[in-house]
Design a protein around this motif. Structure first.
Motif, PDB file in Angstrom:
ATOM      1  N   SER A 151      90.711  38.607 119.152  1.00  0.00           N
ATOM      2  CA  SER A 151      90.220  37.385 119.294  1.00  0.00           C
ATOM      3  C   SER A 151      88.702  37.139 119.329  1.00  0.00           C
ATOM      4  N   GLY A 152      87.845  35.978 119.510  1.00  0.00           N
ATOM      5  CA  GLY A 152      87.067  36.172 120.391  1.00  0.00           C
ATOM      6  C   GLY A 152      85.570  35.533 119.127  1.00  0.00           C
ATOM      7  N   GLY A 153      86.410  34.982 118.692  1.00  0.00           N
ATOM      8  CA  GLY A 153      86.021  33.354 117.698  1.00  0.00           C
ATOM      9  C   GLY A 153      85.465  32.397 118.617  1.00  0.00           C
ATOM     10  N   PHE A 181      87.748  40.692 106.942  1.00  0.00           N
ATOM     11  CA  PHE A 181      87.915  39.322 106.166  1.00  0.00           C
ATOM     12  C   PHE A 181      87.441  37.474 106.150  1.00  0.00           C
ATOM     13  N   ARG A 182      86.865  36.687 105.620  1.00  0.00           N
ATOM     14  CA  ARG A 182      87.127  36.191 106.301  1.00  0.00           C
ATOM     15  C   ARG A 182      86.853  34.722 104.896  1.00  0.00           C
ATOM     16  N   GLN A 183      87.536  33.135 105.368  1.00  0.00           N
ATOM     17  CA  GLN A 183      87.854  32.621 104.523  1.00  0.00           C
ATOM     18  C   GLN A 183      87.427  30.921 105.354  1.00  0.00           C
ATOM     19  N   ALA A 184      86.933  30.540 104.281  1.00  0.00           N
ATOM     20  CA  ALA A 184      85.974  29.674 104.438  1.00  0.00           C
ATOM     21  C   ALA A 184      86.840  28.374 104.525  1.00  0.00           C
ATOM     22  N   ALA A 229      84.004  29.896 109.021  1.00  0.00           N
ATOM     23  CA  ALA A 229      85.486  30.480 108.282  1.00  0.00           C
ATOM     24  C   ALA A 229      86.134  30.766 109.499  1.00  0.00           C
ATOM     25  N   VAL A 230      87.950  31.456 109.373  1.00  0.00           N
ATOM     26  CA  VAL A 230      88.476  31.195 109.597  1.00  0.00           C
ATOM     27  C   VAL A 230      88.254  33.161 109.337  1.00  0.00           C
ATOM     28  N   GLN A 235      96.341  37.395 112.828  1.00  0.00           N
ATOM     29  CA  GLN A 235      97.172  35.714 112.721  1.00  0.00           C
ATOM     30  C   GLN A 235      95.512  34.855 112.442  1.00  0.00           C
ATOM     31  N   GLY A 236      93.719  35.267 112.453  1.00  0.00           N
ATOM     32  CA  GLY A 236      92.750  35.166 112.637  1.00  0.00           C
ATOM     33  C   GLY A 236      92.393  34.170 113.399  1.00  0.00           C
TER      34      GLY A 236
END
Length: 121
Positions: free
Chosen positions: A7-9, A37-40, A92-93, A113-114
């Motif tokens: 959470s927090g995005g 991790f992150r994925q754009a 990114a996620v 879940q991202g």
């Protein structure tokens, strides 16, 4: 059942800050390393940080080093990622993930879940 919930995005302006949370259930943070991790869009997933299981030592990837701080609260079984001086390219996620004990930028056993982070003016 082992579960991770991020959470927090959200939406933030360049130069702003966000704190992401990863709450774990079904296991204790002493037994698992937690990675962020992150994925754009259109890019491969990349590591951001990891906090070790038993030791609690933190590791940072070059991707955001100097602008992020990982910390954990064992009472709440939650790991945080404080992100500062955010840039549009940080959009990114963001995912948290768990693996047994030690940090790695490789494989993880469990994933959340991202949460979407969008940096834009």
């Amino acid at each position: 059942q082992l579960q991770l919930v991020e959470s927090g995005g959200g939406l933030v302006q360049p130069g702003g800050s966000l704190r992401l949370s990863c709450t774990a259930s079904g296991f204790t943070l002493d037994d698992y390393a937690i990675g962020w991790f992150r994925q754009a869009p259109g890019k491969e997933r990349e590591g951001v940080s990891c906090i070790g299981g038993y030791t609690g030592l933190t590791h940072y990837a070059d991707s955001m080093k100097g602008r992020v701080t990982a910390a954990r609260d064992k009472t709440n079984n939650t790991v945080y990622l404080q992100m500062n001086s955010l840039k549009p390219e940080d959009t990114a996620v963001y995912y948290c993930a768990a693996r047994g004990y030690t940090c790695s930028w490789g494989s993880y056993d469990y994933w959340g879940q991202g949460t979407q982070v969008t940096v834009t003016s």
